[in-house]
Design a protein around this motif. Structure first.
Motif, PDB file in Angstrom:
ATOM      1  N   SER A  42     -39.899 -65.285 -48.173  1.00 22.93           N
ATOM      2  CA  SER A  42     -39.900 -64.007 -48.875  1.00 22.93           C
ATOM      3  C   SER A  42     -41.065 -63.119 -48.475  1.00 22.93           C
ATOM      4  N   ARG A  43     -42.092 -63.693 -47.853  1.00 20.77           N
ATOM      5  CA  ARG A  43     -43.238 -62.895 -47.397  1.00 20.77           C
ATOM      6  C   ARG A  43     -43.035 -62.377 -45.975  1.00 20.77           C
ATOM      7  N   TYR A  44     -42.020 -62.888 -45.283  1.00 26.49           N
ATOM      8  CA  TYR A  44     -41.846 -62.505 -43.880  1.00 26.49           C
ATOM      9  C   TYR A  44     -40.475 -61.917 -43.573  1.00 26.49           C
ATOM     10  N   LEU A  45     -39.504 -62.099 -44.471  1.00 28.06           N
ATOM     11  CA  LEU A  45     -38.160 -61.596 -44.226  1.00 28.06           C
ATOM     12  C   LEU A  45     -37.710 -60.699 -45.366  1.00 28.06           C
ATOM     13  N   VAL A  94     -59.650 -53.035 -49.529  1.00 23.54           N
ATOM     14  CA  VAL A  94     -58.926 -51.760 -49.509  1.00 23.54           C
ATOM     15  C   VAL A  94     -57.589 -51.915 -48.792  1.00 23.54           C
ATOM     16  N   ILE A  95     -57.608 -52.580 -47.643  1.00 23.37           N
ATOM     17  CA  ILE A  95     -56.374 -52.769 -46.872  1.00 23.37           C
ATOM     18  C   ILE A  95     -55.362 -53.585 -47.667  1.00 23.37           C
ATOM     19  N   ASN A  96     -55.809 -54.658 -48.308  1.00 26.19           N
ATOM     20  CA  ASN A  96     -54.885 -55.482 -49.099  1.00 26.19           C
ATOM     21  C   ASN A  96     -54.323 -54.700 -50.279  1.00 26.19           C
ATOM     22  N   ARG A  97     -55.156 -53.866 -50.907  1.00 17.75           N
ATOM     23  CA  ARG A  97     -54.657 -53.033 -52.003  1.00 17.75           C
ATOM     24  C   ARG A  97     -53.623 -52.044 -51.483  1.00 17.75           C
ATOM     25  N   PHE A  98     -53.907 -51.428 -50.342  1.00 16.50           N
ATOM     26  CA  PHE A  98     -52.981 -50.472 -49.729  1.00 16.50           C
ATOM     27  C   PHE A  98     -51.646 -51.137 -49.401  1.00 16.50           C
ATOM     28  N   ILE A  99     -51.699 -52.302 -48.761  1.00 19.40           N
ATOM     29  CA  ILE A  99     -50.475 -53.008 -48.381  1.00 19.40           C
ATOM     30  C   ILE A  99     -49.700 -53.444 -49.618  1.00 19.40           C
ATOM     31  N   THR A 100     -50.404 -53.893 -50.651  1.00 12.93           N
ATOM     32  CA  THR A 100     -49.743 -54.299 -51.890  1.00 12.93           C
ATOM     33  C   THR A 100     -49.011 -53.131 -52.523  1.00 12.93           C
ATOM     34  N   GLU A 101     -49.680 -51.984 -52.613  1.00 10.19           N
ATOM     35  CA  GLU A 101     -49.058 -50.797 -53.202  1.00 10.19           C
ATOM     36  C   GLU A 101     -47.828 -50.365 -52.406  1.00 10.19           C
ATOM     37  N   MET A 102     -47.947 -50.334 -51.078  1.00 16.86           N
ATOM     38  CA  MET A 102     -46.827 -49.923 -50.239  1.00 16.86           C
ATOM     39  C   MET A 102     -45.664 -50.908 -50.336  1.00 16.86           C
ATOM     40  N   SER A 103     -45.981 -52.189 -50.410  1.00 15.40           N
ATOM     41  CA  SER A 103     -44.938 -53.217 -50.510  1.00 15.40           C
ATOM     42  C   SER A 103     -44.169 -53.085 -51.813  1.00 15.40           C
ATOM     43  N   ILE A 113     -39.573 -53.875 -45.338  1.00 13.77           N
ATOM     44  CA  ILE A 113     -40.872 -53.749 -44.688  1.00 13.77           C
ATOM     45  C   ILE A 113     -40.762 -54.348 -43.299  1.00 13.77           C
ATOM     46  N   ASP A 114     -40.955 -53.527 -42.291  1.00 10.28           N
ATOM     47  CA  ASP A 114     -40.835 -53.992 -40.910  1.00 10.28           C
ATOM     48  C   ASP A 114     -42.113 -54.659 -40.439  1.00 10.28           C
ATOM     49  N   LYS A 115     -43.228 -53.949 -40.572  1.00  7.00           N
ATOM     50  CA  LYS A 115     -44.491 -54.519 -40.085  1.00  7.00           C
ATOM     51  C   LYS A 115     -45.687 -53.768 -40.650  1.00  7.00           C
ATOM     52  N   PHE A 116     -46.828 -54.446 -40.613  1.00  7.61           N
ATOM     53  CA  PHE A 116     -48.120 -53.849 -40.927  1.00  7.61           C
ATOM     54  C   PHE A 116     -48.871 -53.704 -39.608  1.00  7.61           C
ATOM     55  N   ILE A 117     -49.308 -52.490 -39.309  1.00  7.21           N
ATOM     56  CA  ILE A 117     -50.008 -52.219 -38.046  1.00  7.21           C
ATOM     57  C   ILE A 117     -51.401 -51.708 -38.402  1.00  7.21           C
ATOM     58  N   GLY A 118     -52.318 -52.618 -38.667  1.00  8.52           N
ATOM     59  CA  GLY A 118     -53.649 -52.207 -39.096  1.00  8.52           C
ATOM     60  C   GLY A 118     -53.576 -51.497 -40.429  1.00  8.52           C
ATOM     61  N   ASP A 119     -53.886 -50.184 -40.427  1.00  7.24           N
ATOM     62  CA  ASP A 119     -53.830 -49.402 -41.656  1.00  7.24           C
ATOM     63  C   ASP A 119     -52.546 -48.575 -41.734  1.00  7.24           C
ATOM     64  N   CYS A 120     -51.511 -49.010 -41.032  1.00  2.67           N
ATOM     65  CA  CYS A 120     -50.217 -48.324 -41.031  1.00  2.67           C
ATOM     66  C   CYS A 120     -49.116 -49.304 -41.442  1.00  2.67           C
ATOM     67  N   VAL A 121     -48.140 -48.795 -42.191  1.00  5.00           N
ATOM     68  CA  VAL A 121     -47.010 -49.621 -42.634  1.00  5.00           C
ATOM     69  C   VAL A 121     -45.718 -48.952 -42.196  1.00  5.00           C
ATOM     70  N   ILE A 147     -45.506 -42.510 -52.853  1.00 10.02           N
ATOM     71  CA  ILE A 147     -46.747 -42.876 -52.152  1.00 10.02           C
ATOM     72  C   ILE A 147     -47.825 -41.846 -52.441  1.00 10.02           C
ATOM     73  N   GLN A 148     -47.484 -40.576 -52.316  1.00 10.67           N
ATOM     74  CA  GLN A 148     -48.480 -39.533 -52.536  1.00 10.67           C
ATOM     75  C   GLN A 148     -48.901 -39.467 -54.008  1.00 10.67           C
ATOM     76  N   GLU A 149     -47.978 -39.713 -54.903  1.00 14.64           N
ATOM     77  CA  GLU A 149     -48.326 -39.762 -56.322  1.00 14.64           C
ATOM     78  C   GLU A 149     -49.288 -40.912 -56.603  1.00 14.64           C
ATOM     79  N   ARG A 150     -49.003 -42.079 -56.017  1.00 18.86           N
ATOM     80  CA  ARG A 150     -49.843 -43.262 -56.239  1.00 18.86           C
ATOM     81  C   ARG A 150     -51.240 -43.056 -55.662  1.00 18.86           C
TER      82      ARG A 150
END
Length: 237
Positions: A42-45, A94-103, A113-121, A147-150
């Motif tokens: 569930s974390r990869y697919l 910060v990155i983990n918080r960002f990825i969590t919010e986006m996920s 979710i296709d991939k995380f590319i550094g600070d890009c999702v 996203i912008q609201e968050r």
């Protein structure tokens, strides 16, 4: 030598131990399968593929297929400056918080979710679970709005903004790779367009391609911008 009566007395004990051993092995296998499905896969697919895996229906050797997909790229603006000012531990938080919010936003809208590319999702809509072109475009743009609201609500501890680029079009979707490693992803010009739109987007805004906007002209109000000369895409976009 044991007589028949002694053997008959021990037989229930042997049967019980055998039953216990078999039951233990089956339970451990079920626990391992549940862990692999619920925690690892569930974390990869995508959720749709995890469900197929739990039912024993997931296949990796079928050919990728052409589909109409809507793709979103979101990038942290100010991350490079922040990285120079903060230590590695604070940057990782910060990155983990960002990825969590986006996920969470992607899952809520039904995106993959296709991939995380550094600070890009990168997120796409329309596979593996099929959606109409209008539905995937709506969910994708709605994710961009959220996203912008968050971002406006979160205290990141640094001056950070988000750029969002969205594009729709025909892509090839499926498992790409080798027998050793493969990814479920999408390939096609629309992916490149979404990435390029994100790169020129004004921080705090959402830049949407013409094909996506055309699917939502009765739902959202869009403002034309540009033209842009996007690398690998063309002039006058």
């Amino acid at each position: 030598p044991e007589n028949a009566a002694e053997k008959d007395e021990k037989l229930p004990v042997v049967i019980f131990l055998l039953f216990w051993a078999v039951n233990y092995v089956v339970n451990q296998r079920n626990i391992a399968e549940a862990y692999l499905t619920d925690t690892v896969l569930s974390r990869y697919l995508p959720a749709g593929l995890v469900k197929q895996a739990s039912q024993g229906k997931l296949e990796f050797d079928h050919d990728p297929e052409a589909r109409q997909i809507t793709i979103l790229f979101v990038d942290l603006v100010g991350f490079t400056k922040m990285s120079r000012e903060l230590g590695a531990r604070d940057v990782s938080k910060v990155i983990n918080r960002f990825i969590t919010e986006m996920s969470e936003l992607a899952h809520y809208q039904g995106g993959t979710i296709d991939k995380f590319i550094g600070d890009c999702v990168m997120v796409f809509f329309g596979a593996p679970d099929a959606m109409t072109p209008e539905a995937q475009a709506y969910r994708c743009v709605e994710m961009g709005r959220r996203i912008q609201e968050r971002f406006a609500q979160i205290d990141w501890g640094a001056d950070l903004n988000a750029r969002v680029g969205i594009a729709s079009g025909e892509v090839v979707v499926g498992h790409f790779g080798s027998d050793v490693r493969s990814d479920y992803t999408v390939l096609g010009p629309a992916v490149n367009l979404a990435a390029r739109l994100e790169s020129v987007c004004t921080p705090g805004r959402i830049l949407v391609g013409d094909d996506t906007a055309a699917r939502l002209e009765d739902t959202f109000e869009f403002k034309k911008v540009g033209p842009y000369n996007l690398k690998g895409v063309g002039d006058e976009i």
